[in-house]
Design an enzyme around this catalytic site. Structure first.
Site, PDB file in Angstrom:
ATOM      1  N   GLN A 417      -5.074  11.058  -0.798  1.00  0.00           N
ATOM      2  CA  GLN A 417      -6.401  11.588  -0.527  1.00  0.00           C
ATOM      3  C   GLN A 417      -6.398  12.457   0.740  1.00  0.00           C
ATOM      4  OE1 GLN A 417      -5.667   8.407  -1.213  1.00  0.00           O
ATOM      5  NE2 GLN A 417      -6.970   7.708  -2.895  1.00  0.00           N
ATOM      6  N   TRP A 439       4.999   5.899  -6.586  1.00  0.00           N
ATOM      7  CA  TRP A 439       3.543   5.895  -6.730  1.00  0.00           C
ATOM      8  C   TRP A 439       2.914   7.054  -5.955  1.00  0.00           C
ATOM      9  CZ3 TRP A 439       3.233   0.041  -5.267  1.00  0.00           C
ATOM     10  CH2 TRP A 439       3.699  -0.722  -6.349  1.00  0.00           C
ATOM     11  N   ARG A 688     -13.048   3.411   4.429  1.00  0.00           N
ATOM     12  CA  ARG A 688     -12.963   2.246   5.310  1.00  0.00           C
ATOM     13  C   ARG A 688     -11.533   1.740   5.198  1.00  0.00           C
ATOM     14  NH1 ARG A 688     -13.287  -3.258   4.109  1.00  0.00           N
ATOM     15  NH2 ARG A 688     -13.396  -4.475   6.045  1.00  0.00           N
ATOM     16  N   ASP A 690      -7.984   0.072   4.910  1.00  0.00           N
ATOM     17  CA  ASP A 690      -7.414  -1.179   4.402  1.00  0.00           C
ATOM     18  C   ASP A 690      -6.106  -1.517   5.108  1.00  0.00           C
ATOM     19  OD1 ASP A 690      -4.962  -0.275   2.401  1.00  0.00           O
ATOM     20  OD2 ASP A 690      -6.543   1.211   2.508  1.00  0.00           O
ATOM     21  N   GLU A 743     -11.510   2.601  -4.683  1.00  0.00           N
ATOM     22  CA  GLU A 743     -10.988   1.235  -4.655  1.00  0.00           C
ATOM     23  C   GLU A 743     -12.021   0.374  -3.951  1.00  0.00           C
ATOM     24  OE1 GLU A 743      -6.115   1.703  -4.402  1.00  0.00           O
ATOM     25  OE2 GLU A 743      -7.278   1.355  -2.565  1.00  0.00           O
ATOM     26  N   TYR A 746     -10.251  -4.352  -0.233  1.00  0.00           N
ATOM     27  CA  TYR A 746      -9.179  -5.326  -0.463  1.00  0.00           C
ATOM     28  C   TYR A 746      -9.517  -6.693   0.148  1.00  0.00           C
ATOM     29  CZ  TYR A 746      -5.884  -1.445  -1.493  1.00  0.00           C
ATOM     30  OH  TYR A 746      -5.229  -0.368  -2.016  1.00  0.00           O
TER      31      TYR A 746
END
Length: 846
Positions: A417, A439, A688, A690, A743, A746
Site C-alpha cells: 500500500q 507474498w 492503524r 499492526d 484488514e 489484528y
C-alpha cells in the site's frame, strides 16, 4: 566550559533541520541581548538558583528548576529584536529534549528550534525570528533533577524603533480597477492619484468595489478613506495576494462618511474597499484612498525559492548518477519507520543504463510536462530482498511522470500500500511481484500506459484507473479496473476481476515540472467518464513556483498558516514536520503538494489539517502521522453540516496517507472526516499500525478510519485497515466507491471488545442506516485475529437494504484461519472457514 558541535547528539525533531553550527564563546565584543535583562521561570529549585542567574553573565551562577519535565525559563529582551543565535550553557542537570521559542507578547509562542537528544554541555543554536521574549521550554529532562542553566544567551540585533506604519501612501499612482464607474470622468484611478479634487464613483447599486494593485505583497497597517457625499454606510477593507481570493481586514458598519483612518493588520498585494450598503441613494464615491505599509513583526512569507536539502535534481549528464540512487537506497531500503525523506527529480532527457531502486520514503519523478519527456533506458525497481522476498510491507514510495524502457523488457514494481505508480509510460511489461513470487499486497496504478503485459502474479489485490495496458495475466483475490483500455472483462463469480468501462469523476494529481528553467506546478483538470491516460492533451493550468510557499525542514506551522493566509499554495519538500497548530486551508483552489512523502505530525493533541468548505482544494502527496497525544481528527475536509455544491470543482485528496502508530505511539479518534460534498478521494491508505513501535489495542487506539458525512463523495482506490471500530463509516448520500481493501484489526483482544448492538465486530465498510443511495464496486475485507483466533466476525460489510443501495463484487477472507466471518454483507454470503484463505463472495447485493 567545553564548547562542542552538536552533530553527534542533537537532532531537530520539528523538521529534521540541519544540525546547528558551533560558535566560539561570545566575548566582550559581543554582549548577549539577554544579559542583565529580566528573566522569569516556571519554577526555581531554591532562592539561590533564581531565573536571573542564567542571564547575569556569570558562569559561576545558575538557574535550576523543580524536578519536572514541563519547565521553562524566559527572558524579556526589553524591546523587539531580530534573534539569530541562542546559546545554552547547561549544568549537569540538562535538558535532553527541549524547544527554544520566541514571542512578541510573552503569551503566544513560535518555535525557533526543537531539539532532541542533547548531551548537555554547551548547545549553540542558529535561529531566525523576531520577538521581545525568548524562552527555553523543557520537554524531557536527562536526569532525575530539574533543568539547570549556567547561562542562557540570546544574540541578534534590536530594532531601532517600534514596528510601525509608513506615513507614505503605497497606493498612490498604482493601477486600480472597480466593479463599475458612474461615468468616464470618475475612473477608479482617480481615487489613487493624490488629488483630492478628483474622485471615483460607482453606479447606484449594492454591492460595489474599488481595488488597487500595490505591485507586490506588503504588510498592511492602515487605510485612509476620504469619502465624497455618496459614502458607504457598511463596507469591508480587504486584502488579497492574487486579486481573486480575499481576506477581510476590517468590517465597518454604520459609517457616516467624511474622512476616516482604519488600523489594519495583514498582508497582500491587492487592497479592496468592498461596499455592501450605501449611505445615500447614489453610488459609492471616494476622493482618495491611502494605503500604508509597515512591519507587523513578521515579514510577508515569500513564495518560490530552492527545493530544500532532500530534493535531488539530476540530468543525464549528472556525474555518478547511479551512485546517487544507490546511496539513497542503501539508507532507505529497510528504514520502514525511519526519518529520512527523499525526492529524485529528473530533468527532461534520456538516461541510459540506470536502475533506480526505491526504498521507503523515496520518490522519483520526471520534470517534463509529459512522461515521454523524461526517458529512462533502464529500470525503476521495487523488490523485497530486505524482507526475505515478502513484499507485503513495501509501503510509502512512488514513481511519477516518466517513461521506462526496461533492460530485460519488464520492469519490477513489487509494492504494497501507499506506493502509487502514476503517469508512467512503460515501453515493455510490468511485474508486480517480488523476485521469487513471495507474498505481495498492493497496489495502485493511474494515468499510465503499459505497452506490454502487466503480471500481478502473487499480488492479492490491485486497483488500476484511467490507463491502458497491453495485457493482464492474472489476479489473486480482487483486481479492479476503471477507465482502463485493455483491462480484462468483469469475472468475479469465478475470478478476481471487476471492470468499469470508465471512471465517473477523476482529476489527476498535481505535479512539479520545468518550463524552460522555471519550476511550475501543473494542476490537471477534472474529467468525467474518463478512459485511458490524460496525456499528452494535458488539460489544466500551470502555477509558477512563486505562487507556492516552499516548505522546508525547520518551517513552523505559524509560518505555514501565514503563507496560506497570504494566498500562497504549499509545496512541502521532503522532511518530517511537527505541528503545534492546525494547518488551516481556507482559500478555494489551494494546492497542498508534498514531495518525497513529506510527513506531518500533530503535537499535543491538535488536528493536523482542516480544509474549509470551499471549491477545488487539491491535497496530494503527503503523510499524516498521529502524535502520542490523542487528536480528534487528523484531517477534516469541510465543516460539519456543509451543504455547498462543489460538483463543478471538487476538492481532491490524492496519495494522502494516514498512519497511527508504527513509528511510535499514536492516537486519533478519527483519521479522516469528509464533511464537504462532491469530494474525490483518489488513492489513500489510512492505516492503524499492526506492527512497529507503539502498537497495541489501546496504545495506538484509533476508532475510525474514514468518516464520510458529505453527499456525492467518490472514492477511487480506498485502502483502510485495522481500526478499533469502523474502518469506513459512510453517512452521506449518493456516495460511490471503486475498489476497497481492508484488514480488520489484528489485535482485537476478544469478541466482547468489539461486540455492539448484538453484532460481533464492526463492519469494515458501514453505510449508515439513514442512507438511501450508495453504490460500490470491488470490495474486500480480510481478518487476521492474531490475539484471539476464535473470533467470528458477523460480517465484513453492513449497508441498508433499499432500492438505491447497490453493492457489487464483495469478498471476505480469513487469513490462515485466524478468525472467521459469518457472512459477507449483512446476513448474506457464506461463512469463511478453515485455513486455506479461500474467499467468500457476493457479486451483487441486495
Amino acid at each position: 566550559m567545553r564548547w562542542r558541535p552538536l552533530g553527534v547528539a542533537l537532532a531537530a525533531t520539528a523538521a529534521l533541520t540541519a544540525l546547528p553550527a558551533t560558535h566560539p564563546s561570545a566575548g566582550a565584543a559581543e554582549v548577549p541581548l539577554s544579559q542583565g535583562k529580566t528573566a522569569t521561570a516556571s519554577s526555581v529549585e531554591n532562592a539561590g538558583t533564581a531565573a536571573g542567574k542564567a542571564v547575569d553573565g556569570d558562569t559561576g551562577t545558575r538557574w535550576s528548576s523543580a524536578a519536572g519535565d514541563d519547565q521553562w525559563l524566559q527572558v524579556d529582551l526589553g524591546a523587539t529584536a531580530s534573534v539569530s543565535r541562542v546559546e545554552l550553557d547547561w549544568e549537569a542537570a540538562y535538558g535532553k529534549d527541549y524547544k527554544v521559542q520566541i514571542s512578541g507578547d510573552g503569551t503566544t509562542w513560535t518555535d525557533l528550534r526543537s531539539v532532541t537528544g542533547s548531551d548537555g554541555g554547551a548547545d549553540v543554536l542558529d535561529v531566525s525570528g523576531r520577538g521581545r521574549y525568548v524562552r527555553m521550554l523543557g520537554v524531557h529532562r536527562a536526569t532525575p533533577y530539574g533543568y539547570s542553566l549556567w547561562e542562557f544567551r540570546v544574540f541578534g540585533g534590536t530594532d531601532t524603533g517600534q514596528a510601525g506604519c509608513d506615513s507614505g501612501n503605497a497606493a498612490k499612482g498604482r493601477p486600480a480597477t472597480a466593479s463599475s464607474t458612474e461615468n468616464a470622468g470618475t475612473p477608479a484611478s482617480a481615487a489613487f492619484d493624490g488629488d483630492t479634487a478628483t474622485r471615483w464613483s460607482s453606479r447606484a447599486a449594492d454591492p460595489q468595489w474599488l481595488q488597487v494593485d500595490l505591485g507586490a505583497v506588503k504588510d498592511l497597517c492602515k487605510v485612509d478613506l476620504n469619502w465624497e457625499a455618496a459614502y458607504a454606510k457598511d463596507f469591508q477593507i480587504q486584502a488579497s495576494a492574487d486579486g481573486q481570493n480575499w481576506n477581510t481586514l476590517k468590517s465597518v458598519t454604520g459609517a457616516t462618511g467624511g474622512t476616516a483612518s482604519y488600523d489594519v493588520s495583514g498582508s497582500g498585494r491587492y487592497v479592496r474597499i468592498n461596499g455592501t450598503a450605501r449611505g445615500t441613494g447614489y453610488g459609492y464615491s471616494l476622493w482618495e484612498v491611502g494605503v500604508h505599509t509597515g512591519t507587523s513583526g513578521l515579514p510577508p512569507v515569500q513564495g518560490g525559492g530552492d527545493l530544500g536539502p532532500n530534493v535531488i535534481v539530476v540530468d543525464p549528464s549528472t556525474p555518478n548518477l547511479q551512485q546517487k540512487f544507490d546511496d539513497v537506497f542503501a539508507r532507505q531500503e529497510s528504514a520502514q519507520f525511519g526519518t529520512g525523506r527523499y525526492q529524485f527529480l529528473l530533468k527532461p532527457g534520456t538516461y541510459n543504463g540506470i536502475n533506480a531502486q526505491l526504498g521507503f520514503y523515496t520518490s522519483i519523478s520526471g520534470l517534463g510536462l509529459n512522461p515521454d519527456d523524461t526517458q529512462i533506458n533502464g529500470d525503476v525497481t521495487v523488490d523485497a530482498g530486505w524482507f526475505n522476498g515478502n513484499a507485503t510491507q513495501n509501503f510509502w514510495r512512488s514513481a511519477e511522470n516518466l517513461a521506462l524502457s526496461p533492460v530485460n523488457g519488464t520492469d519490477r514494481w513489487a509494492v504494497a500500500q501507499a506506493a502509487p505508480f502514476r503517469r508512467i509510460h512503460v515501453k515493455g511489461g510490468l511485474n508486480l511481484a517480488p523476485n521469487g513470487y513471495g507474498w505481495a499486497s498492493g497496489g495502485y496504478i493511474a494515468d499510465s500506459r503499459i505497452d506490454g503485459t502487466v503480471g500481478p502474479y502473487s499480488q492479492q489485490q490491485w486497483y488500476t484507473r484511467d490507463s491502458s495496458v497491453g495485457g493482464w495475466t492474472n489476479g489473486v483475490w480482487n483486481m479492479t479496473f476503471s477507465g482502463v483500455q485493455g483491462a480484462p472483462a468483469t469475472n468475479f463469480d469465478n475470478g478476481p476481476y471487476t471492470t468499469l468501462d470508465t471512471t465517473p469523476v477523476s482529476r489527476e494529481k498535481p505535479f512539479l515540472y520545468l518550463d524552460g528553467s522555471a519550476y511550475k506546478v501543473f494542476v490537471p483538470a477534472k474529467r468525467t467518464n474518463a478512459r485511458g491516460v490524460s496525456w499528452p492533451a494535458n488539460a489544466g493550468t500551470s502555477l509558477p513556483l512563486d505562487r507556492f510557499y516552499v516548505v522546508k525542514p525547520g518551517a513552523t506551522a505559524a509560518t505555514i498558516n501565514a503563507a496560506l493566509a497570504q494566498g500562497l499554495n504549499l509545496l512541502f519538500t521532503p522532511g518530517v514536520y511537527h505541528l503545534d497548530q492546525t494547518i488551516d486551508v481556507t482559500r478555494p483552489d489551494t494546492v497542498v503538494l508534498g514531495l518525497g512523502l513529506a510527513t506531518l505530525i500533530p503535537d499535543n493533541g491538535i488536528d493536523a489539517m482542516h480544509v474549509a468548505d470551499v471549491d477545488g482544494v487539491r491535497l496530494a502527496g503527503f503523510l499524516i502521522d498521529a502524535g502520542p497525544v490523542n487528536s480528534d481528527t487528523l484531517l477534516r475536509i469541510g465543516t460539519p453540516g456543509a451543504t455547498a455544491d462543489h460538483s463543478a470543482n471538487p476538492t481532491t485528496m490524492q496519495d494522502v496517507f494516514i498512519r497511527i502508530g508504527g513509528a511510535g505511539p499514536g492516537l486519533a479518534t478519527n483519521s479522516v472526516v469528509i464533511d464537504s460534498d462532491d469530494v474525490v478521494i483518489d488513492h489513500t491508505w489510512i492505516w492503524r499500525a499492526d506492527h512497529g513501535s507503539g502498537v497495541g489495542w489501546d496504545t495506538n487506539r484509533a476508532d475510525y478510519g474514514l468518516r464520510v458525512n458529505g453527499d456525492d463523495v467518490l472514492a477511487t482506490g480506498l485502502f483502510v485497515e485495522h481500526f478499533n471500530k469502523y474502518d469506513v463509516h459512510w453517512s452521506g448520500e449518493r456516495g460511490r466507491t471503486v475498489f476497497f481493501q481492508n484488514e480488520k484489526a489484528y489485535d482485537v483482544p476478544n469478541a466482547a471488545a468489539v461486540t455492539h448492538d448484538g453484532i460481533v465486530g464492526y463492519a469494515a465498510y458501514k453505510v449508515a442506516d439513514s442512507v438511501t443511495t450508495h453504490e460500490a464496486w470491488g470490495l474486500g475485507s480480510y481478518c487476521n485475529f492474531t490475539a484471539d483466533p476464535s473470533i467470528v466476525q458477523t460480517h465484513g460489510f453492513q449497508v441498508p437494504v433499499a432500492p438505491g443501495i447497490k453493492m457489487h463484487d464483495l469478498l471476505v477472507i480469513s487469513l490462515g484461519g485466524k478468525g472467521q466471518y459469518a457472512h459477507v454483507v449483512n446476513n448474506t454470503g457464506a461463512p469463511t472457514s478453515g485455513t486455506d484463505t479461500i474467499p467468500s463472495k457476493v457479486t451483487s447485493f441486495p
